[in-house]
Design a protein around this motif. Structure first.
Motif, short mmCIF file in Angstrom:
data_model
loop_
_atom_site.label_atom_id
_atom_site.label_comp_id
_atom_site.label_asym_id
_atom_site.label_seq_id
_atom_site.Cartn_x
_atom_site.Cartn_y
_atom_site.Cartn_z
N HIS A 273 0.83 -1.21 0.00
CA HIS A 273 0.00 0.00 0.00
C HIS A 273 0.86 1.26 0.00
O HIS A 273 0.36 2.34 -0.21
CB HIS A 273 -0.92 0.04 1.22
CG HIS A 273 -2.10 -0.86 1.08
ND1 HIS A 273 -3.19 -0.54 0.32
CD2 HIS A 273 -2.34 -2.09 1.59
CE1 HIS A 273 -4.07 -1.53 0.37
NE2 HIS A 273 -3.57 -2.47 1.14
N PHE A 274 2.14 1.11 0.28
CA PHE A 274 3.01 2.27 0.40
C PHE A 274 4.12 2.22 -0.62
O PHE A 274 4.69 1.17 -0.87
CB PHE A 274 3.61 2.34 1.82
CG PHE A 274 2.55 2.50 2.87
CD1 PHE A 274 1.97 3.73 3.09
CD2 PHE A 274 2.14 1.42 3.62
CE1 PHE A 274 0.98 3.88 4.06
CE2 PHE A 274 1.17 1.57 4.58
CZ PHE A 274 0.58 2.80 4.80
N ASP A 275 4.45 3.35 -1.18
CA ASP A 275 5.53 3.44 -2.14
C ASP A 275 6.76 3.93 -1.39
O ASP A 275 6.92 5.13 -1.15
CB ASP A 275 5.15 4.40 -3.26
CG ASP A 275 6.13 4.38 -4.41
OD1 ASP A 275 7.32 4.06 -4.17
OD2 ASP A 275 5.72 4.67 -5.53
N THR A 276 7.61 3.01 -0.97
CA THR A 276 8.79 3.39 -0.20
C THR A 276 9.76 4.21 -1.04
O THR A 276 10.56 4.96 -0.48
CB THR A 276 9.51 2.16 0.39
OG1 THR A 276 9.84 1.28 -0.67
CG2 THR A 276 8.63 1.45 1.41
N GLY A 277 9.71 4.08 -2.36
CA GLY A 277 10.56 4.90 -3.23
C GLY A 277 10.22 6.37 -3.09
O GLY A 277 11.11 7.23 -3.00
N LEU A 278 8.93 6.69 -3.04
CA LEU A 278 8.51 8.08 -2.85
C LEU A 278 8.85 8.56 -1.45
O LEU A 278 9.26 9.70 -1.24
CB LEU A 278 7.02 8.25 -3.14
CG LEU A 278 6.56 7.93 -4.56
CD1 LEU A 278 5.08 8.24 -4.72
CD2 LEU A 278 7.36 8.69 -5.61
#
Length: 169
Positions: free
Chosen positions: A135-140
């Motif tokens: 659910h989370f974009d760790t890249g962003l």
């Protein structure tokens, strides 16, 4: 072709280090470049107040900054671990805050700084049971953390004095 562990690991890290080209990442990066360069320019000319913070608790750690500029107020926050999130906001001081703006304003120390013009986050109403890595974009998230670090580095290298010290002297 035989690959040993070391060369295979090096190849994998090169693949993972490829710059992202997706629109969401590029758009956020372009915005953060512009925002951070503007903040650093104003910081060097002494035209802004900046506050950094780092909160650690049992459920995770959060790092962030808030910048009070002449025409706007900028917030950047990254929460590490539960919940894994980031938040970037740009408030315009030129327009009075709406009731919706006031509801979005988390800082209870002061009044809402203006109209919320732009926001980028991944905290949008995700329930605790839905908080899984996909659910989370760790890249962003890492991108926002990188620019918080860039601004902090410029602040420290500029020899800026904290507002607390300014108020005491």
């Amino acid at each position: 072709m035989n690959l040993n562990y070391k060369s295979a690991t090096a190849m994998c890290s090169k693949i993972n280090d490829q710059p992202r080209q997706d629109f969401a990442y590029r758009q956020l990066e372009n915005n953060l470049v512009y925002i951070s360069e503007s903040i650093i320019r104003e910081l060097k000319s002494g035209n802004c107040e900046i506050k950094f913070w780092n909160d650690a608790s049992d459920i995770g750690e959060a790092v962030g900054l808030s910048v009070d500029l002449e025409k706007s107020f900028v917030e950047m926050i990254v929460e590490i671990n539960c919940p894994n999130s980031y938040l970037v906001r740009l408030w315009s001081k030129g327009s009075s805050p709406s009731e919706e703006d006031k509801k979005c304003w988390y800082n209870k120390e002061g009044s809402c700084p203006g109209h919320l013009v732009w926001e980028c986050c991944n905290t949008d109403l995700i329930g605790e049971e839905e908080m899984e890595a996909d659910h989370f974009d760790t890249g962003l998230q890492k991108l926002v953390a990188k620019y918080i670090g860039t601004i902090k580095k410029a602040y420290l290298s500029a020899g800026s004095v904290s507002p607390e010290i300014k108020s005491l002297l």
